[in-house]
Design an enzyme around this catalytic site. Structure first.
Site, PDB file in Angstrom:
ATOM      1  N   ASP A  99       1.032  -1.049   0.139  1.00  0.00           N
ATOM      2  CA  ASP A  99      -0.331   0.056  -0.073  1.00  0.00           C
ATOM      3  C   ASP A  99       0.573   1.272  -0.145  1.00  0.00           C
ATOM      4  O   ASP A  99       2.172   1.224   0.639  1.00  0.00           O
ATOM      5  CB  ASP A  99      -1.275  -0.212   1.115  1.00  0.00           C
ATOM      6  CG  ASP A  99      -0.063   0.041   2.252  1.00  0.00           C
ATOM      7  OD1 ASP A  99       0.577  -1.069   2.225  1.00  0.00           O
ATOM      8  OD2 ASP A  99      -0.014   0.726   3.326  1.00  0.00           O
ATOM      9  N   GLU A 100       0.362   2.302  -0.582  1.00  0.00           N
ATOM     10  CA  GLU A 100       0.892   3.783  -0.713  1.00  0.00           C
ATOM     11  C   GLU A 100       2.525   4.200  -1.009  1.00  0.00           C
ATOM     12  O   GLU A 100       3.454   4.083  -0.214  1.00  0.00           O
ATOM     13  CB  GLU A 100       0.490   4.381   1.088  1.00  0.00           C
ATOM     14  CG  GLU A 100      -0.566   4.572   1.257  1.00  0.00           C
ATOM     15  CD  GLU A 100      -1.514   5.136   2.798  1.00  0.00           C
ATOM     16  OE1 GLU A 100      -2.125   5.965   3.040  1.00  0.00           O
ATOM     17  OE2 GLU A 100      -0.225   5.027   3.897  1.00  0.00           O
ATOM     18  N   PRO A 101       3.000   2.931  -2.053  1.00  0.00           N
ATOM     19  CA  PRO A 101       3.781   3.220  -2.584  1.00  0.00           C
ATOM     20  C   PRO A 101       4.870   4.614  -2.763  1.00  0.00           C
ATOM     21  O   PRO A 101       3.432   5.284  -3.307  1.00  0.00           O
ATOM     22  CB  PRO A 101       4.178   2.815  -3.534  1.00  0.00           C
ATOM     23  CG  PRO A 101       2.797   2.280  -4.265  1.00  0.00           C
ATOM     24  CD  PRO A 101       1.778   2.451  -2.746  1.00  0.00           C
ATOM     25  N   SER A 130      -4.075   9.984   3.683  1.00  0.00           N
ATOM     26  CA  SER A 130      -3.795   9.036   4.102  1.00  0.00           C
ATOM     27  C   SER A 130      -4.397   8.365   4.782  1.00  0.00           C
ATOM     28  O   SER A 130      -4.767   8.599   5.958  1.00  0.00           O
ATOM     29  CB  SER A 130      -2.233   8.536   3.830  1.00  0.00           C
ATOM     30  OG  SER A 130      -1.677   7.300   3.498  1.00  0.00           O
TER      31      SER A 130
END
Length: 521
Positions: free
Chosen positions: A308-310, A518
């Site tokens: 996730d969220e790279p 986020s």
């Protein structure tokens, strides 16, 4: 057969959460368990029988003359966790084809008993006397809607001990949840000691958000958690988050950094600044060592590789890192679970893609399902239990809005991702990330009562669910939580029984800054 036959007066006090498929009166009598139970079972069910004895003893029901039979019926439904629980005026019989289903039935039986012993006393001279474990004669035939009914628990932002995790497992069992997803690594800390990489726990376990206490699980601790979970029919899925959310790894292993210099330990809540580097030889070795160890230490069939969220990186580089991690998991004999961003990569058939970003395009997710993956649903606005209940609530974040109990309850998993059939959905998983949660009490307040809502979404048929009925049933369940010393948020719209409450704690945890829009997972 109706889910709840309101024409049967004996059923009016059946306030189970999650709601069973079929419930009907089995005569007009009752069964008093106060004299104690005579538990009979085949040798193969010795483990569940021992758990049942302990749970009933905690409710004041010991050994005695009342027959209670656990039976394996090979001709019964073999679909997952289907079971039949029958209470008559003479005995209790729990029948199923599999141990997992017997455990689900035990959860139902112990909840029925707990509701009985915490029921408000009838007015009269003996109104101050404690209630007795008297069950209405009833037949319950039940099975879950989804096979995977999980909770993701973040122990990386703030660490929670074996004892605290075990308490969460007990709560999960009570709600018939069967997967504990442990978020073990993130920018703020590394929480699992690995034999081939001891430096990870040695150097990166002492930090936490805001400078809080760190910690990590030894191999023995991790085994203990898995044993406690297995006893309750719960599978542990460990998550090692790559390629982003890796500052703790970069801090412990300088060779993972292009400069060769390790970054400082991180105690904030920003995301998207750390990443593994596909060009470094140390990266492939790191992935092999870590996922080989985690696979060997894990009894269950799955390992979660994050994804996730790279941080900003070329799609091909990201896909290559995810495919390398997935390959090591498969080589270790496990199946892959990953957050929805990993659908950009080519995942092995049978992988589980965990959906959380409702405002992002779903083409990659749908394509991954078409290629043989299964879908696990954790929509942030419904299932993220670290979201504030309301503006001004002093725990949690609010990047996905505010999630009250009714929000966590009123959604249909089948309608979350267009283009995906219900048979492609492996299950539903709640998540609680711990940027603002530092104590057991704070964790419980964010879990309860919303975890009960997500549990019913995962277990019960959509056609049998409604908010007003759930609000009544979860209000009764609050009595059980109070008796057990648990704390919970008094969500509006529920008639909580204040007679058995434990006060909601003063929230002393450090209030995290709002952070970017986020999930910070």
């Amino acid at each position: 057969m109706a889910l709840f036959d309101q024409e049967e007066p004996a059923l009016q006090d059946i306030t189970l959460v999650p709601r069973p498929r079929h419930v009907r009166a089995a005569g007009s009598g009752t069964l008093d368990l106060s004299p104690g139970i005579a538990l009979r079972h085949p040798a193969a069910l010795a483990g569940p029988a021992g758990l049942l004895r302990e749970l009933l003893a905690d409710l004041g029901v010991g050994a005695g003359p009342v027959p209670l039979l656990l039976a394996v019926d090979e001709s019964a439904s073999t679909a997952g966790e289907a079971y039949r629980l029958e209470v008559t005026a003479d005995q209790v019989t729990l029948t199923a084809a599999r141990e997992a289903a017997i455990l689900a039935g035990i959860s139902t039986l112990t909840q029925l008993t707990a509701l009985a012993v915490t029921a408000p006393a009838a007015p009269g001279p003996s109104s101050s006397a404690p209630s007795r474990p008297v069950l209405s004669a009833v037949t319950i035939e039940d099975a879950p809607r989804f096979a995977w009914r999980g909770l993701s628990l973040d122990v990386a932002r703030h660490f929670f001990t074996v004892e605290e995790v075990t308490e969460v497992l007990g709560l999960m069992f009570d709600l018939r949840l069967n997967v504990l997803h442990l978020h073990l690594t993130d920018d703020q800390g590394w929480r699992l000691d690995l034999p081939s990489r001891p430096e990870l726990a040695e150097r990166s376990s002492g930090s936490a958000v805001g400078g809080g206490r760190g910690g990590y699980f030894t191999a023995r601790d991790y085994a203990q958690i898995q044993q406690a979970a297995a006893r309750r029919g719960i599978t542990v899925v460990p998550e090692i988050d790559v390629p982003g959310h890796t500052n703790a790894a970069l801090h412990a292993v300088p060779a993972l950094n292009r400069s060769g210099v390790a970054p400082e330990a991180y105690t904030g809540i920003e995301v998207g600044f750390s990443s593994l580097d596909a060009a470094l030889p140390a990266t492939a070795t790191f992935l092999r060592d870590v996922f080989t160890d985690v696979g060997a230490m894990t009894a269950g069939p799955w390992v979660h590789i994050g994804g996730d969220e790279p941080p900003e990186m070329d799609r091909a580089e990201y896909a290559g890192l995810m495919e390398a991690a997935a390959g090591e998991v498969v080589a270790a004999g496990k199946a892959v679970v990953a957050w929805q961003e990993a659908a950009r990569a080519s995942l092995p058939p049978g992988s589980v893609v965990q959906f959380w970003q409702e405002d992002e395009p779903t083409e990659d997710v749908v394509a991954a399902i078409g290629a043989g993956a299964r879908l696990l649903l954790s929509p942030a606005t419904r299932a993220y239990l670290d979201m504030k209940y309301h503006p001004g609530f002093d725990l949690g974040l609010e990047w996905a809005g505010h999630t009250e109990l009714q929000d966590a309850y009123e959604w249909d998993p089948a309608g979350v991702v267009p283009g995906v059939r219900e048979e492609d959905i492996v299950g539903v998983e709640a998540a609680v990330f711990t940027e603002t949660l530092t104590t057991r009490e704070e964790l419980l307040v964010m879990l309860l009562p919303r975890l009960a809502a997500v549990a019913e979404v995962a277990w019960s048929q959509q056609s049998g669910r409604d908010w007003s009925g759930f609000a009544t049933r979860v209000g009764a369940l609050g009595r059980v939580w109070g008796r057990g010393g648990l704390v919970w948020h008094r969500s509006p719209g529920v008639a909580w029984d204040r007679a058995a409450e434990v006060d909601e704690p003063a929230h002393t945890g450090r209030e995290a800054e709002s952070g970017p829009p986020s999930r910070t997972a």
